[in-house]
Design an enzyme around this catalytic site. Structure first.
Site, short mmCIF file in Angstrom:
data_model
loop_
_atom_site.label_atom_id
_atom_site.label_comp_id
_atom_site.label_asym_id
_atom_site.label_seq_id
_atom_site.Cartn_x
_atom_site.Cartn_y
_atom_site.Cartn_z
N ARG A 290 0.82 -1.21 0.00
CA ARG A 290 0.00 0.00 0.00
C ARG A 290 0.86 1.26 0.00
O ARG A 290 0.50 2.26 0.63
CB ARG A 290 -0.94 0.03 1.22
CG ARG A 290 -1.95 -1.09 1.27
CD ARG A 290 -3.22 -0.68 0.53
NE ARG A 290 -4.32 -1.53 0.88
CZ ARG A 290 -5.39 -1.14 1.57
NH1 ARG A 290 -5.50 0.09 1.99
NH2 ARG A 290 -6.35 -1.98 1.82
N ASP B 145 -6.93 -2.23 -6.87
CA ASP B 145 -7.42 -2.77 -5.61
C ASP B 145 -7.75 -4.24 -5.83
O ASP B 145 -7.84 -4.68 -6.99
CB ASP B 145 -8.65 -2.00 -5.11
CG ASP B 145 -8.95 -2.32 -3.65
OD1 ASP B 145 -8.26 -1.78 -2.76
OD2 ASP B 145 -9.84 -3.15 -3.39
O1 CP3 Z 1 0.09 -1.19 -2.62
C1 CP3 Z 1 -0.28 -0.25 -3.36
O2 CP3 Z 1 0.17 0.90 -3.28
C2 CP3 Z 1 -1.26 -0.57 -4.48
C3 CP3 Z 1 -2.60 -0.26 -4.16
C4 CP3 Z 1 -3.49 -1.16 -3.31
C5 CP3 Z 1 -4.73 -0.68 -2.83
N1 CP3 Z 1 -5.39 -1.71 -2.27
C6 CP3 Z 1 -5.24 0.70 -2.98
C7 CP3 Z 1 -6.23 1.19 -2.02
C8 CP3 Z 1 -3.39 -2.50 -2.94
C9 CP3 Z 1 -2.24 -3.48 -3.15
C10 CP3 Z 1 -4.61 -2.84 -2.29
C11 CP3 Z 1 -4.91 -4.20 -1.80
C12 CP3 Z 1 -6.09 -4.43 -0.96
N2 CP3 Z 1 -7.31 -3.81 -1.00
C13 CP3 Z 1 -6.16 -5.43 0.04
C14 CP3 Z 1 -5.07 -6.40 0.35
C15 CP3 Z 1 -4.01 -5.79 1.18
C16 CP3 Z 1 -4.41 -5.55 2.60
O3 CP3 Z 1 -4.27 -4.41 3.03
O4 CP3 Z 1 -4.81 -6.52 3.24
C17 CP3 Z 1 -7.43 -5.36 0.63
C18 CP3 Z 1 -7.96 -6.22 1.76
C19 CP3 Z 1 -8.15 -4.34 -0.05
C20 CP3 Z 1 -9.57 -3.96 0.16
C21 CP3 Z 1 -9.69 -2.55 0.52
N3 CP3 Z 1 -9.46 -1.49 -0.34
C22 CP3 Z 1 -10.10 -2.01 1.77
C23 CP3 Z 1 -10.44 -2.84 2.99
C24 CP3 Z 1 -10.11 -0.63 1.61
C25 CP3 Z 1 -10.61 0.38 2.61
C26 CP3 Z 1 -9.83 0.40 3.84
C27 CP3 Z 1 -8.90 1.55 3.83
O5 CP3 Z 1 -7.70 1.32 3.95
O6 CP3 Z 1 -9.42 2.66 3.72
C28 CP3 Z 1 -9.66 -0.31 0.31
C29 CP3 Z 1 -9.48 1.03 -0.29
C30 CP3 Z 1 -8.12 1.36 -0.81
N4 CP3 Z 1 -7.43 0.58 -1.70
C31 CP3 Z 1 -7.34 2.50 -0.52
C32 CP3 Z 1 -6.17 2.41 -1.28
C33 CP3 Z 1 -5.04 3.40 -1.35
C34 CP3 Z 1 -7.74 3.64 0.40
C35 CP3 Z 1 -8.99 4.26 -0.10
C36 CP3 Z 1 -8.98 5.75 -0.34
O7 CP3 Z 1 -8.15 6.29 -1.09
O8 CP3 Z 1 -9.90 6.37 0.19
#
Ligand code: CP3
Length: 350
Positions: free
Chosen positions: A23, A72
Site C-alpha cells: 500500500r 485494488d
Molecule cells: O500497494 C499499493 O500501493 C497498491 C494499491 C493497493 C490498494 N489496495 C489501494 C487502495 C493495494 C495493493 C490494495 C490491496 C487491498 N485492498 C487489500 C489487500 C491488502 C491488505 O491491506 O490486506 C485489501 C484487503 C483491499 C480492500 C480494501 N481497499 C479495503 C479494505 C479498503 C478500505 C480500507 C482503507 O484502507 O481505507 C480499500 C481502499 C483502498 N485501496 C485505498 C487504497 C489506497 C484507500 C482508499 C482511499 O483512497 O480512500
C-alpha cells in the site's frame, strides 16, 4: 535498471536488501490526498493515466526498489457481477453479496483482458513511465480473501457468513472458489502479459481459518491461481516465469501449509519472528517482511532498532525482501517512510 528486487525474488545475491511497502501509494502521502479530493478511488483505478500517476508517487518520493500498480483487490468481483462501492470512512461495500447457490451460479468469469482492461493499460503505461528504473509488481486478492468480501458484503471480524456458507453449503463453496481461482489466475497472467514483472497474491484474511480448514477450503484454489500465474513468461527472462509473492497475515500457525499453495516468495506479518518463519519455510523460498506497520510511528532511533532486528533475523540470507507485515497506515508520518527506506539500504549494504 535496479533489479535487486527481482534478484531477491529468485534468491540471488544482492548489493543490499531491496525494500518496497504494501500500500505504498495512498493516503499517508499529500500528493495522493490531493488527487483524491477530485476523484473517487474507483475513478483513479479505472483511469489509466491517474492510476499511473499514483503508482509513481511513492517511487518518485522514496528510494524504493519496486513499484506496485495502483489498483485494488475488489474490481475483479465487480467484473464478475457484484456491485462494488467504496464508502468514505467505512471501506468497501458489496451491495449484492453472495448468500445462496443461485447467487454463485449467476457469477460470471469474464476475460480480465477485457473486463479489467483499465488495469492492463495502466500496467503498459507504468512500464513506459518507469523506463526500467525499478520493476513493476501486479497483484490480485486470493480466492479466500475475495470470497470473504463477496459473501460478507464488506469487512468482517468473525467471518460468520463466509464460514457458514463453507460449512453448510460445501458444494456452493467449492463452486465459488473454483470460479474465483480461474478469475484470479487469469487476472494475474494477464497482468504479466501486460508487463508486470512480479505478481503478488494477497490472502489478507487467510489467518481467519484453522490450518485444517485452510488446507481443505482455500489451499487448492490459491494453488491453482498461482500455477496459472506462473505459466506466464517473464518479459525480462522469457525462459523463467514471473516470480509470485504469496502473502498472508495471521499465518504463523500454518506457514508450512500456506507454503504448500505455492509462491516463489512467502510474505509474512510481524506476529512471527522472521528467523523462525524462515526456518519453518525452508531455504527453497524467498521471504518478504515483516516490520509492524505501526513501528513507523516510533521515534527514528526506535524505528532503526526495529529495522536492524528484522535485518538481523534475515541474517544476509539471499532472498530477503524487506516490507511491512501488512499495508502502510493512512496516518503514517511520511518522513519516517523516507527514513525507513534509506536505513534498510544502509544497514544491509554488503
Ligand atoms: O500497494 C499499493 O500501493 C497498491 C494499491 C493497493 C490498494 N489496495 C489501494 C487502495 C493495494 C495493493 C490494495 C490491496 C487491498 N485492498 C487489500 C489487500 C491488502 C491488505 O491491506 O490486506 C485489501 C484487503 C483491499 C480492500 C480494501 N481497499 C479495503 C479494505 C479498503 C478500505 C480500507 C482503507 O484502507 O481505507 C480499500 C481502499 C483502498 N485501496 C485505498 C487504497 C489506497 C484507500 C482508499 C482511499 O483512497 O480512500
Amino acid at each position: 535498471m535496479n533489479d535487486r528486487f527481482l534478484k531477491a525474488c529468485r534468491r540471488q545475491p544482492v548489493d543490499c536488501t531491496p525494500v518496497w511497502l504494501m500500500r505504498q501509494a495512498g493516503r499517508y502521502m499529500s500528493e495522493y490526498r490531493r488527487l483524491r479530493e477530485k476523484h473517487t478511488i474507483l475513478e483513479i483505478i479505472k483511469t489509466p493515466d491517474l492510476a499511473v500517476e499514483v503508482t509513481m508517487q511513492p517511487v518518485n518520493a522514496f528510494d524504493l526498489d519496486a513499484a506496485i500498480i495502483f489498483a485494488d483487490i475488489l474490481p475483479p468481483l465487480e467484473a464478475m457481477g457484484l456491485s462494488l462501492e467504496f464508502i468514505r470512512g467505512e471501506g468497501p461495500v458489496i451491495h449484492n453479496p453472495l448468500r445462496i447457490a443461485a447467487d454463485v451460479a449467476a457469477l460470471r468469469v469474464p476475460d480480465p483482458r477485457e473486463s479489467l482492461s483499465f488495469t492492463m493499460e495502466a500496467i503498459r503505461l507504468a512500464r513506459r513511465e518507469l523506463d526500467g528504473r525499478v520493476p513493476l509488481i501486479g497483484f490480485s486478492g486470493a480466492p479466500f480473501t475475495l470470497a470473504s468480501y463477496a459473501i460478507e458484503g464488506g469487512a468482517t471480524r468473525s467471518f460468520v457468513l463466509t464460514k457458514s456458507l463453507m460449512y453448510n453449503q460445501p458444494e456452493t463453496w467449492h463452486e465459488l472458489m473454483g470460479k474465483l481461482a480461474t478469475m484470479v489466475g487469469e487476472y494475474l497472467k494477464a497482468q504479466a502479459e501486460a508487463g508486470a514483472q512480479a505478481l503478488q497474491l494477497f490472502d489478507s484474511w487467510a489467518g481467519a481459518l484453522s490450518p485444517a480448514d485452510y488446507r481443505r477450503y482455500a489451499l487448492p484454489y490459491s494453488r491453482r491461481a498461482i500455477q496459472t500465474a506462473q505459466t506466464s513468461a517473464s518479459s525480462v527472462e522469457p525462459s523463467s516465469g514471473v516470480p509470485v509473492i504469496h502473502f498472508g497475515t495471521g499465518t504463523s500457525g500454518m506457514l508450512e501449509v500456506f507454503k504448500e499453495a505455492g509462491g516463489d516468495v512467502i510474505g509474512v506479518d510481524w506476529r512471527v519472528d522472521l528467523a523462525d518463519a524462515w526456518r519453518r519455510l525452508g531455504d527453497d523460498v524467498a521471504v518478504q517482511g515483516n516490520l509492524d506497520p505501526v513501528a513507523l510511528f516510533a521515534p527514528i532511533p526506535e524505528l532503526k532498532k526495529r529495522v536492524s532486528e528484522v535485518l538481523a533475523q534475515a541474517d544476509g540470507r539471499p532472498g530477503h525482501i524487506f516490507n511491512l507485515g501488512h499495508g502502510i497506515l493512512p496516518q503514517t508520518p511520511v518522513e519516517h517512510v523516507a527514513a525507513l527506506v534509506d536505513m534498510v539500504h544502509e544497514m544491509s549494504r554488503r
